[in-house]
Design a protein around this motif. Sequence first.
Motif, short mmCIF file in Angstrom:
data_model
loop_
_atom_site.label_atom_id
_atom_site.label_comp_id
_atom_site.label_asym_id
_atom_site.label_seq_id
_atom_site.Cartn_x
_atom_site.Cartn_y
_atom_site.Cartn_z
N TYR A 74 -7.86 0.23 8.33
CA TYR A 74 -7.48 -0.43 7.09
C TYR A 74 -8.30 -1.70 6.96
N CYS B 238 -8.67 -5.29 5.44
CA CYS B 238 -7.90 -6.35 4.80
C CYS B 238 -8.63 -6.79 3.53
N CYS C 35 -0.70 4.33 13.82
CA CYS C 35 -1.48 3.97 12.64
C CYS C 35 -1.29 2.49 12.29
N GLU D 165 0.84 -1.19 0.00
CA GLU D 165 0.00 0.00 0.00
C GLU D 165 0.88 1.25 0.00
N GLN E 139 -2.98 6.78 9.09
CA GLN E 139 -4.14 6.00 8.66
C GLN E 139 -4.55 5.09 9.80
#
Length: 93
Positions: free
Chosen positions: A33, A35, A50, A22, A30
């Motif tokens: 997230y 998966c 993050c 990524e 961030q």
Amino acid sequence: MVSDLVLTSEITCPHCGHIRQETMPTNACQFFYECQGCHKLLKPLPGDCCVFCSYGTVKCPQCNSGSVHSSGFDSSDSSRHSTEGMPRPAEVE
């Protein structure tokens, strides 16, 4: 200088082991997230700012540039995270 930083990291899902490369944001941490393997929503481990710092092969640009101190960082301190414009999930696992 941001241009000297590595801006890609491989995130490994702790649930299913799926790995995906990524690009990391340079202007904010961030916090969430999803998966792409099992679709679980990941969030940082306690003490990390993050998901890249918790599950990535490279820590986020903010930690690498020294603008966020990664040791002893309280991830519950929302004043240090910019989540403006990010969708908020109804439930975080």
